[in-house]
Design a protein around this motif. Structure first.
Motif, PDB file in Angstrom:
ATOM      1  N   THR A   1     -43.212 -33.766 -62.833  1.00 28.18           N
ATOM      2  CA  THR A   1     -44.537 -33.982 -63.042  1.00 28.18           C
ATOM      3  C   THR A   1     -45.385 -32.946 -62.597  1.00 28.18           C
ATOM      4  N   ASP A   2     -44.850 -31.754 -62.253  1.00 30.18           N
ATOM      5  CA  ASP A   2     -45.707 -30.647 -62.002  1.00 30.18           C
ATOM      6  C   ASP A   2     -45.686 -29.505 -63.257  1.00 30.18           C
ATOM      7  N   ALA A   3     -46.637 -29.984 -64.143  1.00 34.64           N
ATOM      8  CA  ALA A   3     -46.678 -28.975 -65.389  1.00 34.64           C
ATOM      9  C   ALA A   3     -47.542 -27.805 -64.811  1.00 34.64           C
ATOM     10  N   LYS A   4     -47.122 -26.574 -65.444  1.00 37.96           N
ATOM     11  CA  LYS A   4     -47.760 -25.494 -65.109  1.00 37.96           C
ATOM     12  C   LYS A   4     -49.353 -25.272 -65.770  1.00 37.96           C
ATOM     13  N   PRO A   5     -50.175 -24.894 -65.261  1.00 38.91           N
ATOM     14  CA  PRO A   5     -51.434 -24.520 -65.862  1.00 38.91           C
ATOM     15  C   PRO A   5     -51.306 -23.898 -67.371  1.00 38.91           C
ATOM     16  N   GLY A   6     -51.853 -24.717 -68.440  1.00 41.48           N
ATOM     17  CA  GLY A   6     -51.835 -24.124 -69.611  1.00 41.48           C
ATOM     18  C   GLY A   6     -50.637 -24.680 -70.210  1.00 41.48           C
ATOM     19  N   THR A   7     -49.746 -25.637 -69.835  1.00 44.14           N
ATOM     20  CA  THR A   7     -48.791 -26.308 -70.488  1.00 44.14           C
ATOM     21  C   THR A   7     -49.063 -27.185 -71.369  1.00 44.14           C
ATOM     22  N   LEU A   8     -48.440 -27.314 -72.496  1.00 41.29           N
ATOM     23  CA  LEU A   8     -48.749 -28.170 -73.740  1.00 41.29           C
ATOM     24  C   LEU A   8     -47.800 -29.310 -73.456  1.00 41.29           C
ATOM     25  N   PHE A   9     -48.087 -30.572 -74.117  1.00 37.97           N
ATOM     26  CA  PHE A   9     -47.044 -31.458 -73.942  1.00 37.97           C
ATOM     27  C   PHE A   9     -46.777 -32.146 -75.399  1.00 37.97           C
ATOM     28  N   LEU A  10     -45.252 -32.254 -75.528  1.00 37.22           N
ATOM     29  CA  LEU A  10     -44.697 -32.554 -76.757  1.00 37.22           C
ATOM     30  C   LEU A  10     -44.289 -34.376 -76.556  1.00 37.22           C
ATOM     31  N   VAL A  11     -44.676 -35.110 -77.685  1.00 39.24           N
ATOM     32  CA  VAL A  11     -44.425 -36.348 -77.460  1.00 39.24           C
ATOM     33  C   VAL A  11     -44.063 -36.887 -78.795  1.00 39.24           C
ATOM     34  N   GLY A  12     -43.147 -38.103 -78.778  1.00 40.85           N
ATOM     35  CA  GLY A  12     -42.647 -38.496 -80.158  1.00 40.85           C
ATOM     36  C   GLY A  12     -43.714 -39.039 -81.083  1.00 40.85           C
ATOM     37  N   ASP A  13     -43.370 -38.948 -82.188  1.00 42.14           N
ATOM     38  CA  ASP A  13     -44.297 -39.349 -83.334  1.00 42.14           C
ATOM     39  C   ASP A  13     -44.780 -40.673 -83.154  1.00 42.14           C
ATOM     40  N   VAL A  14     -43.956 -41.678 -82.379  1.00 40.74           N
ATOM     41  CA  VAL A  14     -44.330 -43.038 -82.297  1.00 40.74           C
ATOM     42  C   VAL A  14     -45.708 -42.839 -81.378  1.00 40.74           C
ATOM     43  N   PHE A  15     -45.851 -41.822 -80.733  1.00 39.47           N
ATOM     44  CA  PHE A  15     -47.196 -41.954 -79.729  1.00 39.47           C
ATOM     45  C   PHE A  15     -48.433 -41.117 -80.194  1.00 39.47           C
ATOM     46  N   ALA A  16     -48.447 -41.044 -81.659  1.00 41.42           N
ATOM     47  CA  ALA A  16     -49.571 -40.245 -82.320  1.00 41.42           C
ATOM     48  C   ALA A  16     -50.924 -40.495 -81.816  1.00 41.42           C
ATOM     49  N   GLU A  17     -50.941 -41.780 -81.310  1.00 39.82           N
ATOM     50  CA  GLU A  17     -52.434 -42.197 -80.973  1.00 39.82           C
ATOM     51  C   GLU A  17     -52.682 -41.371 -79.709  1.00 39.82           C
ATOM     52  N   PHE A  18     -51.615 -41.135 -78.652  1.00 36.54           N
ATOM     53  CA  PHE A  18     -52.006 -40.423 -77.552  1.00 36.54           C
ATOM     54  C   PHE A  18     -52.181 -38.927 -77.972  1.00 36.54           C
ATOM     55  N   ALA A  19     -51.359 -38.455 -78.954  1.00 32.93           N
ATOM     56  CA  ALA A  19     -51.609 -37.090 -79.419  1.00 32.93           C
ATOM     57  C   ALA A  19     -53.073 -36.631 -79.673  1.00 32.93           C
ATOM     58  N   HIS A  20     -53.897 -37.520 -79.697  1.00 31.34           N
ATOM     59  CA  HIS A  20     -55.446 -37.250 -80.131  1.00 31.34           C
ATOM     60  C   HIS A  20     -56.046 -36.446 -78.999  1.00 31.34           C
TER      61      HIS A  20
ATOM     62  N   ALA B   1     -50.000 -14.519 -79.779  1.00 30.88           N
ATOM     63  CA  ALA B   1     -48.654 -14.194 -79.461  1.00 30.88           C
ATOM     64  C   ALA B   1     -48.787 -13.395 -78.234  1.00 30.88           C
ATOM     65  N   ALA B   2     -49.744 -12.916 -77.734  1.00 32.88           N
ATOM     66  CA  ALA B   2     -49.710 -12.204 -76.455  1.00 32.88           C
ATOM     67  C   ALA B   2     -49.241 -13.233 -75.415  1.00 32.88           C
ATOM     68  N   ASP B   3     -50.019 -14.267 -75.338  1.00 31.45           N
ATOM     69  CA  ASP B   3     -49.477 -15.194 -74.041  1.00 31.45           C
ATOM     70  C   ASP B   3     -48.362 -15.918 -74.527  1.00 31.45           C
ATOM     71  N   GLY B   4     -48.139 -16.405 -75.625  1.00 34.06           N
ATOM     72  CA  GLY B   4     -47.063 -17.315 -76.012  1.00 34.06           C
ATOM     73  C   GLY B   4     -47.632 -18.673 -75.492  1.00 34.06           C
ATOM     74  N   ALA B   5     -46.555 -19.622 -75.493  1.00 35.27           N
ATOM     75  CA  ALA B   5     -46.944 -20.887 -75.172  1.00 35.27           C
ATOM     76  C   ALA B   5     -45.654 -21.499 -74.458  1.00 35.27           C
ATOM     77  N   ARG B   6     -45.864 -22.600 -73.413  1.00 35.91           N
ATOM     78  CA  ARG B   6     -44.952 -23.248 -72.870  1.00 35.91           C
ATOM     79  C   ARG B   6     -45.192 -24.898 -73.103  1.00 35.91           C
ATOM     80  N   VAL B   7     -44.208 -25.315 -73.635  1.00 35.61           N
ATOM     81  CA  VAL B   7     -44.357 -26.837 -73.988  1.00 35.61           C
ATOM     82  C   VAL B   7     -43.449 -27.694 -73.015  1.00 35.61           C
ATOM     83  N   SER B   8     -43.812 -28.657 -72.340  1.00 37.19           N
ATOM     84  CA  SER B   8     -43.243 -29.638 -71.652  1.00 37.19           C
ATOM     85  C   SER B   8     -42.987 -30.848 -72.454  1.00 37.19           C
ATOM     86  N   VAL B   9     -41.896 -31.522 -72.499  1.00 41.28           N
ATOM     87  CA  VAL B   9     -41.353 -32.468 -73.109  1.00 41.28           C
ATOM     88  C   VAL B   9     -41.844 -33.853 -72.646  1.00 41.28           C
TER      89      VAL B   9
END
Length: 294
Positions: free
Chosen positions: A13-32, A55-63
């Motif tokens: 539950t502790d996502a780091k600052p700047g973390t992006l979230f990846l969800v399943g396609d079934v949750f497309a409405e939440f992905a707005h 490219a300098a900062d990259g990205a972190r994706v939380s599932v």
């Protein structure tokens, strides 16, 4: 339930600052929401060269929820084809710890909703919530951006079984016990969204009144972002399989006998109905004849 269970820090539950979230396609409405992508959306952005933005900062994706290991590998393969593997970190650790069939009592992996429970204190345990997009509870009910409450209830059910199997039952009983729920109360507090969440279980009491069974009293919760979304209290019994099968067989026989008796009574009542109708018709005819005669 008694006082709410305290929420210990959890990596899930502790996502780091700047973390992006990846969800399943079934949750497309939440992905707005900003910072949330479905699997298909993220793969498309990578192919188009618009992810990551820098490219300098990259990205972190939380599932989040609705994502499988197969989905994660698809995203990683898409990154690799563009030479971006080292720029994007995908945190899918929880997906690798999904509880197994023996302790979750599910035959299909997509129907298992929790990771393997881990101790966090005396008689306290926690697991990650892992909702697969093809989960049986998801198959025919999805409204709005939140997940249905039955997912929390089913996750709690799987959690107390897994905790009992993994930490309390004797080794020879693991995977061969039969669980019977005596009472199961659920209280919903907040919406559960397709983001990382934690299932917690506190064993309040357990005893072995007979060598063939063990009884439990537990509190459970599903928490997300530091807030409890659902709380549960359960009492259940783990029986020796042979004993439980014998009890179940006797109960099934009694139920069948009761069903046969009810069906026979209904048939007898139905057979008597035309006769009663004929008698009433004869009485009415006699009354009419007497009225005309008078």
């Amino acid at each position: 339930m008694s006082e709410p269970m305290p929420l210990e820090p959890s990596q899930a539950t502790d996502a780091k600052p700047g973390t992006l979230f990846l969800v399943g396609d079934v949750f497309a409405e939440f992905a707005h929401h900003e910072g949330v992508f479905t699997v298909s959306q993220l793969a498309r952005l990578i192919r188009n060269g618009t992810f990551p933005e820098s490219a300098a900062d990259g990205a972190r994706v939380s599932v989040g929820q609705g994502v499988s290991l197969f989905d994660v590998q698809y995203v990683r393969d898409t990154l690799a084809r563009r030479g971006l593997t080292d720029l994007v970190v995908i945190d899918d650790q929880a997906l690798h710890t999904r509880a197994g069939r023996e302790i979750a009592h599910k035959h299909r992996p997509e129907n298992v909703l929790i990771s393997e429970p881990r101790p966090v204190g005396d008689d306290w345990y926690e697991a990650d919530l892992l909702v697969d997009g093809d989960n049986e509870v998801m198959s025919d009910h999805l409204t709005g951006q939140h997940m249905q409450g039955m997912l929390a209830t089913e996750a709690g059910r799987q959690m107390f079984i897994a905790v009992a199997e993994q930490f309390y039952l004797p080794p020879e009983a693991v995977g061969s016990s039969y669980f019977v729920i005596d009472s199961f109360a659920t209280r919903y507090r907040n919406f559960l969204f397709p983001l990382p969440a934690v299932v917690r279980c506190r064993v309040l009491a357990h005893r072995t009144p007979h060598r063939t069974r063990m009884t439990f009293h537990c509190e459970l919760s599903v928490s997300q972002g530091g807030s409890e979304t659902a709380g549960m209290e359960v009492r259940f019994t783990a029986f020796d399989t042979q004993v439980s099968h014998a009890k179940e067989t006797r109960a099934a026989q009694r139920s069948l006998q009761d069903g046969v008796a009810l069906a026979a009574a209904a048939a007898a009542a139905e057979a008597a109905a035309p006769a009663r109708t004929e008698v009433r018709a004869e009485v009415r005819a006699e009354v009419r004849a007497e009225v005309r005669a008078s």
